[in-house]
Design a protein around this motif. Structure first.
Motif, PDB file in Angstrom:
ATOM      1  N   GLY A  71       0.894  -1.334  -0.178  1.00  0.00           N
ATOM      2  CA  GLY A  71      -0.108   0.037   0.125  1.00  0.00           C
ATOM      3  C   GLY A  71       1.031   1.371   0.034  1.00  0.00           C
ATOM      4  O   GLY A  71       2.004   1.221  -0.070  1.00  0.00           O
ATOM      5  N   ASN A 117       1.140   5.354   1.597  1.00  0.00           N
ATOM      6  CA  ASN A 117       0.952   6.236   2.623  1.00  0.00           C
ATOM      7  C   ASN A 117      -0.302   5.509   3.574  1.00  0.00           C
ATOM      8  O   ASN A 117      -1.175   6.482   4.186  1.00  0.00           O
ATOM      9  N   GLY A 118       0.218   4.638   4.082  1.00  0.00           N
ATOM     10  CA  GLY A 118      -0.719   4.080   5.325  1.00  0.00           C
ATOM     11  C   GLY A 118      -1.866   3.145   4.744  1.00  0.00           C
ATOM     12  O   GLY A 118      -2.634   2.647   5.684  1.00  0.00           O
ATOM     13  N   SER A 119      -2.255   3.002   3.490  1.00  0.00           N
ATOM     14  CA  SER A 119      -3.500   2.307   3.109  1.00  0.00           C
ATOM     15  C   SER A 119      -2.869   0.949   2.525  1.00  0.00           C
ATOM     16  O   SER A 119      -2.130   1.223   1.525  1.00  0.00           O
ATOM     17  N   GLY A 147      -3.618  -2.596   0.442  1.00  0.00           N
ATOM     18  CA  GLY A 147      -4.529  -3.386  -0.273  1.00  0.00           C
ATOM     19  C   GLY A 147      -4.744  -4.993   0.220  1.00  0.00           C
ATOM     20  O   GLY A 147      -3.967  -5.355   1.340  1.00  0.00           O
ATOM     21  N   THR A 199       0.313  -1.118  -6.503  1.00  0.00           N
ATOM     22  CA  THR A 199       0.902  -0.176  -5.759  1.00  0.00           C
ATOM     23  C   THR A 199       1.930   0.574  -6.398  1.00  0.00           C
ATOM     24  O   THR A 199       2.000   2.052  -6.370  1.00  0.00           O
ATOM     25  N   ASP A 222       5.836   9.542  -1.754  1.00  0.00           N
ATOM     26  CA  ASP A 222       4.854   8.407  -1.201  1.00  0.00           C
ATOM     27  C   ASP A 222       5.702   7.659  -0.297  1.00  0.00           C
ATOM     28  O   ASP A 222       6.646   7.468  -0.671  1.00  0.00           O
TER      29      ASP A 222
END
Length: 139
Positions: A60, A62-64, A66, A76, A84
């Motif tokens: 992922g 920036n902290g997100s 998948g 990604t 990023d």
């Protein structure tokens, strides 16, 4: 008029350099992941029995994160921009033990003497070579 031409030239150089940096970073990260994912049977370090460990790779920006999948990191990397923060993790419950090893008795009373495979660490250690390889290719 010359000032505008010079400014346009500097801006074009800046944009090209940013794109090259992104390409080098993205390709080098892909090399690290592919090296880490390389099964022992093909000369790599990752132990592969059922494929669960390989398929547990989550990534992922920036902290997100998948959903885990062996090839999801490609999505990604395709969205990556300079600045990023990209993250990659193998989420199988035993991934840490496969990477670092485990010596001792677990919570169920089972005793292990399992050395680590260091599939992530060994791949990450090659980062400088991967960056140099892609920097030499990007023009």
């Amino acid at each position: 008029m010359a000032q505008k031409s010079f400014t346009a030239s500097v801006n074009a150089f800046r944009d090209k350099t940013k794109a090259q940096m992104r390409d080098v970073f993205s390709e080098a990260v892909q090399d690290v992941i592919e090296t880490a994912q390389q099964p022992k049977a093909r000369g790599g370090r990752m132990p592969v029995d059922t494929g669960n460990l390989r398929n547990s790779l989550a990534s992922g920006l920036n902290g997100s994160f998948g959903a885990p999948s062996a090839g999801g990191y490609i999505v990604t990397l395709s969205q990556l921009e300079i600045g990023d923060i990209a993250q990659f993790a193998w989420t199988a419950p035993y991934a840490r033990r496969m990477e670092l090893g485990f010596f001792g008795t677990d919570s169920l009373g089972r005793t292990y003497e399992q050395p680590g495979n260091h599939f992530v660490g060994a791949a990450a250690a090659q980062w400088p070579q991967f960056v140099a390889k892609w920097a030499a290719r990007v023009k």
